[in-house]
Write an enzyme that holds these catalytic residues in place. Structure first.
Site, short mmCIF file in Angstrom:
data_model
loop_
_atom_site.label_atom_id
_atom_site.label_comp_id
_atom_site.label_asym_id
_atom_site.label_seq_id
_atom_site.Cartn_x
_atom_site.Cartn_y
_atom_site.Cartn_z
N LYS A 1 0.83 -1.21 0.00
CA LYS A 1 0.00 0.00 0.00
C LYS A 1 0.87 1.26 0.00
CE LYS A 1 -3.83 -2.43 2.16
NZ LYS A 1 -4.57 -2.84 3.34
N GLN B 1 -4.63 -1.54 9.43
CA GLN B 1 -4.55 -2.88 8.84
C GLN B 1 -5.17 -3.91 9.78
OE1 GLN B 1 -3.57 -3.51 5.76
NE2 GLN B 1 -3.84 -5.71 5.92
N ASP C 1 -11.18 2.86 3.78
CA ASP C 1 -11.54 1.43 3.69
C ASP C 1 -13.05 1.24 3.50
OD1 ASP C 1 -9.60 -0.59 3.78
OD2 ASP C 1 -9.23 -0.30 5.92
N1 GUN Z 1 -6.77 -6.78 5.93
C1 GUN Z 1 -7.11 -7.54 4.87
N2 GUN Z 1 -7.81 -6.81 3.98
C2 GUN Z 1 -7.90 -5.58 4.48
C3 GUN Z 1 -8.51 -4.37 4.02
O1 GUN Z 1 -9.12 -4.28 2.95
N3 GUN Z 1 -8.39 -3.30 4.83
C4 GUN Z 1 -7.76 -3.36 6.02
N4 GUN Z 1 -7.71 -2.26 6.76
N5 GUN Z 1 -7.18 -4.46 6.49
C5 GUN Z 1 -7.26 -5.55 5.71
#
Ligand code: GUN
Length: 289
Positions: A55, A99, A122
């Site tokens: 990311k 995350q 998100d």
């Molecule tokens: N962990 C796995 N997928 C995601 C996601 O789309 N967003 C976040 N914040 N954590 C994750």
């Protein structure tokens, strides 16, 4: 034998990123605002480490300012909430991503609730989820948003089609069902308690599979010429990535199919960038939808 055409998420994500570079330059030249994303990682789960590094690199690729905030596994919920409060007030960051999963002693629900909805890139905050349900503009979770964008860019019309979604998670199954329905599809949702799954999936003109188990969908589940979207990312005992769909067996029946890897995953990553840029545009009063 004819084979389903690949929907190449990797190259599509590159297109999205190229378009974002221009959008970010325009925003900065018009308003002086450069989009910023704060990513918080608590602990050191290896899969999460990989995701957050990706990311941060994606942000760098397109010119989004990003900061990775690493907190130890022992961080208390109060400390994490304090960090979110600080980022909520920081005008340099338009998006905040925590995350998941979080360590067991921290409530993900409380943490997600604390993020300002305007910074919730998100799309997990109940305000954004609620807006999605009633069809108001909101931050849409990145995976379903990416799927809709893949259908649009491939020129697949959704209106009037029968779409079947397998999986009812908050992150994928529920929101993609709503988005498909808002795009005028007739939507069936299937899940772990569905009886006779093939009888439903065989009717799908668009089949979205988000279960998280390798190869739960085989050729016997698929209607000829269906569009098959595979959200699963599973690791085989040999360490290879594989989807929820038995790709080799299903491809000859499908009209279009997404590969794993290189399908939904890269578009999910790209849509996080789109959401972050949109958050910045809104903060700058420079909204482009
Ligand atoms: N962990 C796995 N997928 C995601 C996601 O789309 N967003 C976040 N914040 N954590 C994750």
């Amino acid at each position: 034998m004819s084979a389903g055409q690949l929907i190449d998420g990797k190259s599509m994500a590159q297109d999205v990123k190229r378009e974002l570079v221009q959008r970010i330059d325009r925003l900065e030249s018009e308003t002086g605002v450069r989009p910023g994303l704060a990513v918080i990682l608590v602990g050191n789960d290896p899969a999460s480490e990989t995701y957050v590094r990706g990311k941060v690199q994606d942000c760098r690729d397109v010119g989004i300012r990003s900061e990775l905030i690493r907190l130890p596994e022992s961080t208390t919920e109060e400390e994490l909430l304090g960090e979110i409060d600080r980022l909520n007030e920081d005008p340099l960051f338009h998006g905040i991503l925590v995350q998941l999963p979080l360590p067991r002693h921290i409530s993900a629900e409380r943490v997600i609730h604390r993020i300002r909805p305007e910074k919730d890139v998100d799309g997990f905050h109940p305000i954004n989820v609620g807006k999605l349900v009633i069809g108001q503009e909101s931050f849409v979770p990145c995976t379903p948003y990416g799927i809709m964008e893949m259908l649009r860019r491939t020129g697949i019309s959704v209106a009037g089609k029968h779409a079947v979604v397998v999986g009812r998670s908050n992150i994928v199954g529920k929101p993609i069902s709503l988005l498909l329905q808002q795009a005028d599809a007739t939507v069936t949702m299937c899940h772990s308690r569905t009886k006779d799954l093939p009888s439903h999936t065989q009717r799908a003109e668009i089949l979205v599979v988000a279960v998280g188990k390798p190869h739960v969908i085989g050729p016997e589940h698929v209607r000829p010429n269906a569009v098959v979207i595979d959200v699963g990312i599973n690791r085989t005992p040999e360490g290879k990535l594989t989807g929820d769909v038995d790709f080799e067996a299903v491809r000859p029946i499908a009209s279009y199919i997404t590969p794993v890897p290189g399908g939904v995953g890269p578009m999910t990553r790209a849509m996080l960038l789109v959401n972050t840029v949109r958050a910045a545009e809104r903060a700058a009063g420079n909204v482009r939808g």
